[in-house]
Enzyme design. Structure first.
Site, PDB file in Angstrom:
ATOM      1  N   LEU A 217       0.938  -1.697  12.978  1.00 31.17           N
ATOM      2  CA  LEU A 217       2.658  -0.751  12.702  1.00 31.17           C
ATOM      3  C   LEU A 217       2.639  -1.060  14.720  1.00 31.17           C
ATOM      4  CD1 LEU A 217       2.870   2.326  11.041  1.00 31.17           C
ATOM      5  CD2 LEU A 217       3.736  -0.006  11.071  1.00 31.17           C
TER       6      LEU A 217
ATOM      7  N   ASP B 203      -5.286   1.802  10.679  1.00 32.81           N
ATOM      8  CA  ASP B 203      -6.698   1.486  11.223  1.00 32.81           C
ATOM      9  C   ASP B 203      -6.862   0.918  12.107  1.00 32.81           C
ATOM     10  OD1 ASP B 203      -9.199   1.037   9.984  1.00 32.81           O
ATOM     11  OD2 ASP B 203      -8.589  -1.200  10.020  1.00 32.81           O
TER      12      ASP B 203
ATOM     13  N   ASP C  16      -6.178  -0.686  -1.659  1.00 36.10           N
ATOM     14  CA  ASP C  16      -6.709  -1.442  -2.045  1.00 36.10           C
ATOM     15  C   ASP C  16      -8.049  -1.569  -1.674  1.00 36.10           C
ATOM     16  OD1 ASP C  16      -4.736  -3.204  -0.282  1.00 36.10           O
ATOM     17  OD2 ASP C  16      -6.163  -5.100  -1.350  1.00 36.10           O
TER      18      ASP C  16
ATOM     19  N   GLY D 188      -4.006   0.007  14.278  1.00 38.35           N
ATOM     20  CA  GLY D 188      -2.616   0.378  14.628  1.00 38.35           C
ATOM     21  C   GLY D 188      -1.932  -1.007  14.811  1.00 38.35           C
TER      22      GLY D 188
ATOM     23  N   GLY E 195       1.155  -1.095   0.503  1.00 36.00           N
ATOM     24  CA  GLY E 195      -0.030  -0.702  -0.172  1.00 36.00           C
ATOM     25  C   GLY E 195       0.951   1.586  -0.180  1.00 36.00           C
TER      26      GLY E 195
ATOM     27  N   LYS F 297      -6.659   6.396  10.238  1.00 37.90           N
ATOM     28  CA  LYS F 297      -8.314   6.472  10.281  1.00 37.90           C
ATOM     29  C   LYS F 297      -8.803   6.669  12.346  1.00 37.90           C
ATOM     30  CE  LYS F 297     -10.447   3.358   7.443  1.00 37.90           C
ATOM     31  NZ  LYS F 297     -10.925   1.851   7.032  1.00 37.90           N
TER      32      LYS F 297
HETATM   33  P1  IMP Z   1      -3.838  -1.999  10.860  1.00 41.51           P
HETATM   34  O1  IMP Z   1      -2.522  -2.875  11.150  1.00 41.51           O
HETATM   35  O2  IMP Z   1      -5.434  -2.144  11.590  1.00 41.51           O
HETATM   36  O3  IMP Z   1      -3.758  -0.770  11.487  1.00 41.51           O
HETATM   37  O4  IMP Z   1      -4.365  -2.523   9.324  1.00 41.51           O
HETATM   38  C1  IMP Z   1      -3.271  -1.673   8.848  1.00 41.51           C
HETATM   39  C2  IMP Z   1      -3.505  -2.197   7.536  1.00 41.51           C
HETATM   40  O5  IMP Z   1      -4.443  -2.365   6.693  1.00 41.51           O
HETATM   41  C3  IMP Z   1      -3.006  -1.137   6.576  1.00 41.51           C
HETATM   42  O6  IMP Z   1      -1.257  -0.983   5.869  1.00 41.51           O
HETATM   43  C4  IMP Z   1      -4.051  -1.609   4.956  1.00 41.51           C
HETATM   44  O7  IMP Z   1      -3.144  -2.381   4.616  1.00 41.51           O
HETATM   45  C5  IMP Z   1      -5.185  -2.079   5.694  1.00 41.51           C
HETATM   46  N1  IMP Z   1      -6.161  -1.413   5.899  1.00 41.51           N
HETATM   47  C6  IMP Z   1      -6.625  -1.018   6.833  1.00 41.51           C
HETATM   48  N2  IMP Z   1      -7.380   0.463   6.223  1.00 41.51           N
HETATM   49  C7  IMP Z   1      -7.733   0.358   4.589  1.00 41.51           C
HETATM   50  C8  IMP Z   1      -9.259   1.209   4.017  1.00 41.51           C
HETATM   51  O8  IMP Z   1      -9.768   1.631   4.293  1.00 41.51           O
HETATM   52  N3  IMP Z   1      -8.553   0.840   3.037  1.00 41.51           N
HETATM   53  C9  IMP Z   1      -7.317  -0.119   1.772  1.00 41.51           C
HETATM   54  N4  IMP Z   1      -6.635  -1.179   3.311  1.00 41.51           N
HETATM   55  C10 IMP Z   1      -7.270  -0.728   4.438  1.00 41.51           C
HETATM   56 MG    MG Z   2      -0.190  -1.943   4.629  1.00 47.98          MG
END
Ligand code: IMP
Ligand code: MG
Length: 178
Positions: free
Chosen positions: A110, A105, A161, A107, A46, A133
């Protein structure tokens, strides 16, 4: 069964707005790391588009590397357990590392990567994300540079995506599922 169609016509963040914000981030990062070298670590896939634009907006000697990860568990919600599919090519000990992400999203991804990289002894470790977000956050995570905050919508375009598609949209949109 009919093929699922997605409507991604609404522009949430335009090409011009992205361009301006990326230039600002590049300027801020260049000032914050003045006189230092930087290692940008992009999280595949991404971050690729953002990485390519951001690195050209930074006036420092820099290197780049990439990691690829996938989260165990459900397809839509991260479980917090991350599998490393592609690790870094180079050692990061003593380096100023800046992780480049497309969107944060929950978190969880990361938070895991940050802890994983911290153990390898970088001089500094920060995070830049194009999109944040915050409404969906599940863990406390310090994010150093944020391009734009977005609402709790499923975002596509400019690297992001759905089912691996729409990464090539030059603007940021969201998916309305009907
Ligand atoms: P987290 O671990 O929930 O913070 O996920 C982060 C990852 O989920 C990001 O690097 C994206 O690859 C994917 N992701 C989270 N939200 C979205 C979205 O709204 N659109 C596309 N990919 C998302
Ligand atoms: Mg990603």
């Amino acid at each position: 069964m009919a093929k699922k169609k997605y409507d991604f016509s609404e522009v949430l963040i335009s090409q011009k707005e992205i361009e301006n914000r990326v230039a600002e981030l590049g300027e801020q990062i260049s000032r914050d790391y003045e006189g230092k070298e930087l290692l940008l670590i992009g999280i595949l896939k991404g971050s690729v588009i953002f990485m390519a634009d951001l690195m050209r907006a930074i006036r420092l000697d820099l290197e780049m590397d990439f990691m690829s990860v996938s989260s165990y568990g459900g397809a839509t919600s991260s479980s917090g357990v991350v599998r490393i599919l592609k690790d870094l090519d180079e050692d990061i000990r003593g380096k100023n590392v800046l992780i480049v992400e497309d969107i944060i999203d929950t978190g969880l991804t990361l938070a895991y990567i940050k802890e994983y990289l911290e153990k390898r002894g970088p001089d500094s470790l920060r995070i830049v994300t194009l999109l944040d977000k915050p409404a969906r956050r599940k863990v406390a995570l310090e994010v150093d540079y944020v391009g734009f905050e977005v609402e709790d919508k499923f975002i596509v375009g400019y690297g992001l995506d759905i089912d691996q598609k729409y990464r090539n949209l030059p603007y940021v949109s969201w998916i309305r599922e009907d």
